[in-house]
Design an enzyme around this catalytic site. Structure first.
Site, PDB file in Angstrom:
ATOM      1  N   SER A  46       7.080  74.062 -53.169  1.00 21.78           N
ATOM      2  CA  SER A  46       7.786  72.443 -52.618  1.00 21.78           C
ATOM      3  C   SER A  46       5.690  71.445 -51.715  1.00 21.78           C
ATOM      4  O   SER A  46       4.912  71.840 -51.979  1.00 21.78           O
ATOM      5  CB  SER A  46       7.884  72.731 -51.300  1.00 21.78           C
ATOM      6  OG  SER A  46       8.521  74.629 -51.189  1.00 21.78           O
ATOM      7  N   GLN A  94       1.256  75.054 -51.145  1.00 21.07           N
ATOM      8  CA  GLN A  94       0.972  77.020 -51.533  1.00 21.07           C
ATOM      9  C   GLN A  94       1.988  77.453 -52.315  1.00 21.07           C
ATOM     10  O   GLN A  94       3.089  77.136 -52.716  1.00 21.07           O
ATOM     11  CB  GLN A  94       2.287  77.510 -50.353  1.00 21.07           C
ATOM     12  CG  GLN A  94       1.848  78.722 -49.604  1.00 21.07           C
ATOM     13  CD  GLN A  94       3.572  79.404 -48.917  1.00 21.07           C
ATOM     14  OE1 GLN A  94       4.218  78.102 -48.597  1.00 21.07           O
ATOM     15  NE2 GLN A  94       3.745  80.023 -48.748  1.00 21.07           N
ATOM     16  N   GLY A  95       0.752  77.755 -53.050  1.00 31.65           N
ATOM     17  CA  GLY A  95       0.806  78.050 -54.081  1.00 31.65           C
ATOM     18  C   GLY A  95       1.230  80.185 -54.571  1.00 31.65           C
ATOM     19  O   GLY A  95      -0.118  80.691 -54.644  1.00 31.65           O
ATOM     20  N   GLU A 116       5.161  81.540 -41.435  1.00 34.52           N
ATOM     21  CA  GLU A 116       5.831  80.873 -42.319  1.00 34.52           C
ATOM     22  C   GLU A 116       7.107  81.392 -41.371  1.00 34.52           C
ATOM     23  O   GLU A 116       8.345  80.551 -41.373  1.00 34.52           O
ATOM     24  CB  GLU A 116       5.976  81.275 -43.994  1.00 34.52           C
ATOM     25  CG  GLU A 116       7.231  80.586 -44.607  1.00 34.52           C
ATOM     26  CD  GLU A 116       7.186  80.597 -46.126  1.00 34.52           C
ATOM     27  OE1 GLU A 116       6.337  81.877 -46.686  1.00 34.52           O
ATOM     28  OE2 GLU A 116       7.940  79.399 -46.922  1.00 34.52           O
TER      29      GLU A 116
END
Lengths: 391, 375
Positions: free
Chosen positions: A163, A128-129, A246
């Site tokens: 991550s 996830q950027g 999230e």
């Protein structure tokens, strides 16, 4: 109010428990737990495939996309049983809990067909950027740029704290596509192939000495226009949906993991002697250990209550922020109490395979990752208490 | 699994909220706390008319026969109103009578309690003020068919308005519970002036007070267990009350943060203030989770009940005080005045923290269960 599981819930639990008992592999005995592309990564990937074939991935996803359409309570049972069986983690966690649900919500039919099943099987790993060096809590301040060039975007910029980037095949990337618009209105979400030319991943070494975060550099990376997730310049809405997922990440599995640590600590406190008695008989430490138990219980109950509440609402509410704030700070206090209880030996990497010192250091990151405690408190103040927005 | 009030419980909660907003306004609380007993006959009567004096008393004794979760829903609203008077004292005594009394004694006491005609309290603490009933030293000397009570009990809540005081004493076999009627010869009740004026404390001197052996609540072979079970119920209730205190303090503080202007803006826009409020919210909700869970486990006779009660009382004791600390701080100068109502709640939180054992006392109980009893 009835806290017992229903017959149907119990059936689900028993079926899962039986499957786990038959399929959980022996614990990983290799030297590194880093989620790099080494043997541990392959071990986890193989495990995810097995889970996928058993039909246990994508629990909350609709059946048409390979999920089970499970209710929240079943997801919570799933996480509990998972932790209880000490099953290895699922490697594609970001894909399954954040990115997949976002694709289901706003993706095109082609995107759903192309990506979803391979997320569940672990065949394609996702990262996830979002965060950038100058856009952390203020994600909307991001500056990675995408310029249109024919039927492609050309992406330039840098992401950080990413991550799994070192193992990922794809990235849900937030980029700025309209630099003249107000900051929330010029952002687009892209699905980016991490093997594209111009993508460079550099691992960041954490204070724990291992690396699970990375810096990711994009240097004239070409991304097809068809890889927009949602609409152009409407990426902030997509990002918010993902961030809510999230934080909505349920606490049930985390609780079991903490409880196992705590139970181990209690038995170690009975074996460890100081001042002529077991440390479990030290009145000050008894107070602290009891307080840890109390806080664990509070977290377990908050999770149960949040679940009951979330079952009646369609989108994740602030419950996720409450749980995140609670477990992250609880874990830090639990880590401190663990080290006080065990005394000097607790600082050694050789004591209990370094679990106490690792937990102590790793828990520092808990109140920073996935929204700092300060951001969570802002969310509670604004969204639950109705106080005015401060920024 | 459903961790939420049922429809009926939500209705009960709403009607009790409306009731106390109407019947127990802050002005009334202030009037009552300035009196010697903080007791209001008409308010007590109104509560009894709702059936709440017999809320968990079985229907055969004239009660509503409801469960502890229902009780918690109502008592939380009493806390929110900072209700003065002998509700909790009477509840505790009734729970003890139900567990230790004979059929006849239950009829004798529980029926009038349900009807609102009898108020009661329990005299436990002595000079050392230890909440563990095993620490009781006061003797009940047997003289033929009569017990003679001699000694002093302290921190007895609502003793001056109680029609009967259940005195916890000790004879050669262990704990005995002796009901002492109002006006009994040899009883002297003296106020103990504490910080919380909404819950009155008394010392009670017993000077050879005679109680017929047949009147002792001795219908149990395990008096300590009966006492602890009754006290579990009182603990659940006081936790619910503390949740109500916390909720009032949180609401008042958030309202104040929205309206109080400094530097040209409401102070609720500043994160230093927001984060205090967010923490107050977390503590209030956590306390509520713990109180409801304790209520549920006790009513289900769950093996985890005793532990759940101590978890709740410990958490609520620290939490109610801390929510008060933060609330006073956010209010600033006005929060430190006698004029503002927040000190009523703050003081009630402090006295509730102490009652039935503070956080340290209950943490040690948790420790003995989690550390010493675990395998």
């Amino acid at each position: 109010m009835d806290l017992k599981l229903t017959a149907e819930e119990m059936r689900f639990r028993d079926e899962l428990r039986a499957w786990l008992q038959a399929n959980v592999p022996p614990p990983w005995t290799g030297t590194t737990h880093e989620e790099g592309k080494g043997p541990y990564f392959e071990f986890l990937r193989k495990w995810q495939k097995k889970v996928f074939e058993g039909g246990w991935t994508g629990l909350s996803w609709p059946k048409e996309f390979g999920g089970r359409g499970a209710r929240l309570i079943e997801q919570s049972i799933f996480q509990e049983e998972w932790a209880r069986a000490e099953a290895p983690p699922l490697i594609n966690v970001l894909g399954m809990s954040l990115i997949g649900p976002t694709i289901i919500a706003v993706g095109t039919e082609d995107q759903k067909k192309r990506y979803l099943s391979k997320i569940l099987s672990g065949e394609e790993i996702w990262c996830q950027g979002f965060s950038e060096p100058n856009a952390g809590s203020d994600v909307a301040g991001l500056s990675t740029k995408a310029m249109i060039d024919g039927d492609h975007f050309i992406v330039n910029g840098q992401k950080i704290w990413t991550s799994l980037a070192h193992a990922a095949d794809y990235c849900l990337l937030l980029v700025r596509t309209d630099p003249t618009a107000p900051k929330h209105k010029g952002i687009t979400a892209l699905l980016v192939d991490m093997h594209s030319p111009g993508v460079t991943v550099r691992p960041l070494k954490q204070m724990t000495a291992d690396s699970s975060f990375n810096e990711v550099f994009f240097d004239n990376v070409r991304v097809p226009m068809s890889n927009i997730l949602g609409e152009i310049n409407r990426g902030w809405g997509t990002a918010i949906a993902t961030l809510m997922n999230e934080r909505a990440h349920l606490g049930s599995g985390i609780y079991i993991q903490f409880k196992k640590n705590f139970d181990t600590l209690i038995s170690r406190s009975r074996e460890t002697r100081r001042g002529g008695r077991a440390v479990s008989q030290d009145p000050v430490l008894r107070q602290k250990l009891a307080q840890s138990h109390i806080e664990l219980e509070i977290f377990r109950l908050t999770t149960m209550r949040a679940l009951s509440k979330m079952q009646h609402q369609s989108i994740p509410g602030p419950e996720g922020s409450i749980l995140k704030l609670q477990w992250s700070e609880l874990n830090q206090r639990l880590a401190q109490t663990s080290m006080e209880t065990l005394g000097a030996q607790s600082q050694l990497w050789s004591t209990d395979e370094g679990r106490w010192v690792y937990n102590f250091l790793r828990s520092r990151g808990n109140t920073i990752e996935a929204g700092t405690s300060e951001i969570q408190r802002n969310i509670i103040a604004e969204r639950v208490l109705g106080l005015p927005k401060s920024y | 699994m459903d961790f939420d009030l049922s429809k009926a419980q939500k209705l009960l909660q709403q009607s009790s909220r409306d009731f106390f907003v109407r019947e127990c306004k802050p002005e009334r609380v202030r009037e009552l706390m300035a009196t010697e007993t903080a007791y209001d006959e008409s308010l007590w009567r109104a509560i009894a008319d709702q059936g709440w004096t017999g809320l968990i008393i079985p229907e055969e004794y004239g009660g509503l026969g409801l469960g502890l979760v229902d009780l918690v829903a109502v008592v939380e609203e009493m806390g929110r109103a900072c209700l003065p008077g002998p509700f909790l004292s009477t509840l505790w005594a009734a729970a003890l009578i139900e567990r230790a009394g004979s059929e006849g004694q239950r009829k004798q006491y529980l029926e009038p309690i349900s009807a609102g005609d009898l108020k009661a309290t329990v005299a436990l603490l002595e000079e050392e003020a230890d909440w563990n009933p095993a620490a009781v030293t006061m003797r009940a000397e047997k003289d033929g068919k009569t017990f003679k009570l001699r000694g002093r009990k302290e921190y007895v809540t609502d003793a001056a308005v109680a029609d009967v005081i259940i005195c916890v004493a000790r004879d050669n076999d262990g704990l005995v519970f002796l009901p002492v009627e109002k006006g009994a010869r040899g009883v002297k009740i003296t106020p103990m002036s504490g910080l919380d004026q909404t819950r009155k404390l008394y010392s009670v001197d017993f000077d050879d007070v005679a109680i017929q052996e047949a009147d002792a609540l001795a219908f149990t072979t395990k008096p300590q267990d009966a006492f602890e079970a009754a006290t579990d119920i009182a603990n659940v209730a006081i936790c619910a009350e503390m949740v109500g205190l916390m909720q009032w303090t949180l609401d008042a503080t958030v309202d104040y943060a929205k309206t109080r202007q400094q530097f040209g803006r409401s102070i609720g826009i500043y994160q230093a203030v927001q984060h205090q409020c967010a923490d107050m919210y977390l503590m209030t909700e956590s306390a509520r989770s713990a109180a409801y869970y304790a209520a549920w486990t006790v009513s289900e006779n769950d093996p985890a009940a005793k532990l759940a009660v101590s978890v709740a009382k410990s958490y609520c004791s620290d939490g109610a005080r801390e929510v008060g600390n933060r609330g006073v701080q956010v209010h600033g100068g006005i929060g430190f005045t006698w004029e503002h109502n927040i000190h009523l709640y703050y003081k009630r939180a402090k006295s509730s923290e102490i009652m039935f054992g503070d956080a340290n006392y209950h943490r040690e109980k948790v420790a003995s269960k989690v550390i010493d009893e675990a395998d």
